[in-house]
Design a protein around this motif. Sequence first.
Motif, PDB file in Angstrom:
ATOM      1  N   HIS A 242       0.858  -1.179   0.000  1.00  0.00           N
ATOM      2  CA  HIS A 242       0.000   0.000   0.000  1.00  0.00           C
ATOM      3  C   HIS A 242       0.895   1.230   0.000  1.00  0.00           C
ATOM      4  CE1 HIS A 242      -3.779  -2.192   0.992  1.00  0.00           C
ATOM      5  NE2 HIS A 242      -2.936  -3.034   1.574  1.00  0.00           N
ATOM      6  N   SER A 255      -1.858  11.539  -9.729  1.00  0.00           N
ATOM      7  CA  SER A 255      -1.959  10.101  -9.986  1.00  0.00           C
ATOM      8  C   SER A 255      -0.610   9.574 -10.447  1.00  0.00           C
ATOM      9  CB  SER A 255      -3.021   9.818 -11.048  1.00  0.00           C
ATOM     10  OG  SER A 255      -2.660  10.414 -12.278  1.00  0.00           O
ATOM     11  N   GLN A 261      -1.297  -0.706 -11.587  1.00  0.00           N
ATOM     12  CA  GLN A 261      -2.571  -0.077 -11.283  1.00  0.00           C
ATOM     13  C   GLN A 261      -2.392   1.429 -11.147  1.00  0.00           C
ATOM     14  OE1 GLN A 261      -3.519  -2.042  -7.576  1.00  0.00           O
ATOM     15  NE2 GLN A 261      -2.593  -0.440  -6.348  1.00  0.00           N
ATOM     16  N   ASN A 263      -2.680   4.714  -9.050  1.00  0.00           N
ATOM     17  CA  ASN A 263      -2.660   5.082  -7.640  1.00  0.00           C
ATOM     18  C   ASN A 263      -2.769   6.597  -7.494  1.00  0.00           C
ATOM     19  OD1 ASN A 263      -1.733   2.346  -6.245  1.00  0.00           O
ATOM     20  ND2 ASN A 263      -0.451   2.621  -8.049  1.00  0.00           N
ATOM     21  N   TRP A 264      -3.073   7.046  -6.263  1.00  0.00           N
ATOM     22  CA  TRP A 264      -3.281   8.472  -6.009  1.00  0.00           C
ATOM     23  C   TRP A 264      -2.536   8.899  -4.754  1.00  0.00           C
ATOM     24  CZ3 TRP A 264      -6.141  10.965  -9.696  1.00  0.00           C
ATOM     25  CH2 TRP A 264      -6.884  10.147 -10.557  1.00  0.00           C
ATOM     26  N   GLN A 288      -4.912   3.641   1.234  1.00  0.00           N
ATOM     27  CA  GLN A 288      -6.202   3.404   0.579  1.00  0.00           C
ATOM     28  C   GLN A 288      -6.840   4.714   0.103  1.00  0.00           C
ATOM     29  OE1 GLN A 288      -7.473  -0.967   2.157  1.00  0.00           O
ATOM     30  NE2 GLN A 288      -8.982   0.634   2.244  1.00  0.00           N
ATOM     31  N   GLU A 290      -8.429   6.682  -2.704  1.00  0.00           N
ATOM     32  CA  GLU A 290      -9.182   6.211  -3.861  1.00  0.00           C
ATOM     33  C   GLU A 290      -9.153   7.220  -5.007  1.00  0.00           C
ATOM     34  OE1 GLU A 290     -13.010   5.251  -2.204  1.00  0.00           O
ATOM     35  OE2 GLU A 290     -12.324   3.267  -1.570  1.00  0.00           O
ATOM     36  N   LYS A 390       5.988   9.639  -0.068  1.00  0.00           N
ATOM     37  CA  LYS A 390       5.355   8.404  -0.533  1.00  0.00           C
ATOM     38  C   LYS A 390       5.966   7.225   0.230  1.00  0.00           C
ATOM     39  CE  LYS A 390       5.108   5.540  -4.723  1.00  0.00           C
ATOM     40  NZ  LYS A 390       5.628   5.451  -6.107  1.00  0.00           N
TER      41      LYS A 390
END
Length: 393
Positions: A242, A255, A261, A263-264, A288, A290, A390
């Motif tokens: 995550h 983004s 995938q 991600n943000w 998480q 979204e 991050k």
Amino acid sequence: MRIKSLLFFLWIWVIVSCNQSEEEIYLQSVDQYGKSINQTTSTSDKFDQNNAVENSEIKDCGDPVVYELIAGQNIDVGEITVTNDDTKIYITYETSGDWWLTETHLFVGEKSDLPVTQSGNPKIGHFPYHGEHGHVQSVQFTVDINNNWSANHNGELCIIISMHASVVSKNSEGIIKQSETAFGKGELAIEFNGSRWGWYHNFCLNTCDYNDENESNSSSENGNDGSGHNTNEPGGGGDLTHFGFIKNDIKDCFSFQELNQLNWGWANQFDYNSLIDPQSQEYPIYIQIEDNCSENSLIEVGKVSLTILGSNTEYPELEMKYTLMTNYKMKGLEVYVGWINPISNGALTNSITFQKMSLDTNSYSFKKGIIDWPGIRTEGEAPKFYVISKVSI
């Protein structure tokens, strides 16, 4: 007579050349900007391994051993932290104040493989782990534990570690004032036998004990760890990654594509003056995040505190202290900090680069000197700067 004289001078030349080559090996390793040596050289073992084992630092699994980073034989310029888990050893170099890393060289392995000259001087350029750096204050190496390393008579897996760096001191304009070579030094440091200064250490790996029954349960198909926790959920101990970000009131959503995938995350704006020590501000780390940075399903996994240290000195720096909740671990960290807004139209600008670290910890302290921030502070305005943090969890 001429032949004898010729042979005599030839013999003298051979002796001088041998001594010279040994000298050049050492100097090249200390000042080899723009040059890398990628091979490892094995040499004869002239040291007493039993004596080295007695000079061992033993810690519990994951607990660090901290060495001073000493430049010019007596200048304290930072520290080196060494720890391990059951598969890897983590070596983190960190300088302090106005000192910066330009090169690092590291040896980790058995004593018989330590690269030294015939007289016992370290052959730094032949250390198997090395890097050249654009004036940074933190570098980490991750070394796989070799199953072929020999255990000592106590059953401990003990190896040799030698940590070298080239460092510079810079003034407030970024001009280099001093260049030095540096070595990691602990309380039980062992000096090299040669005429050149430097140290190596015996490091006994920390033992990691795990409960076999829990390991078996955690590997079951339903992802349950035997205690009712699903290992596929955040913080459950599974392999799912995550991405966590801090969130300020003034922020931009962006983004990024990773792990196949979309991600943000957030880029945050901060007021420099409001963070000057002894002031600091603390922000939650969320995972998480979204679509379009929706906050409907956010999970808080820890905190980050930000402080500007040494604001009244020539070399102020930003310190970010990360502390995760007990059931989470940081696998990696990527940080951007600077005067330049890193976001344009919801995407990272092309000129932005991140400082990246591989980690395996619940807490970490990141520092970045303000003279190394990209961009120029706008005169006449309240100083604002930007941070992207991050965290891989």
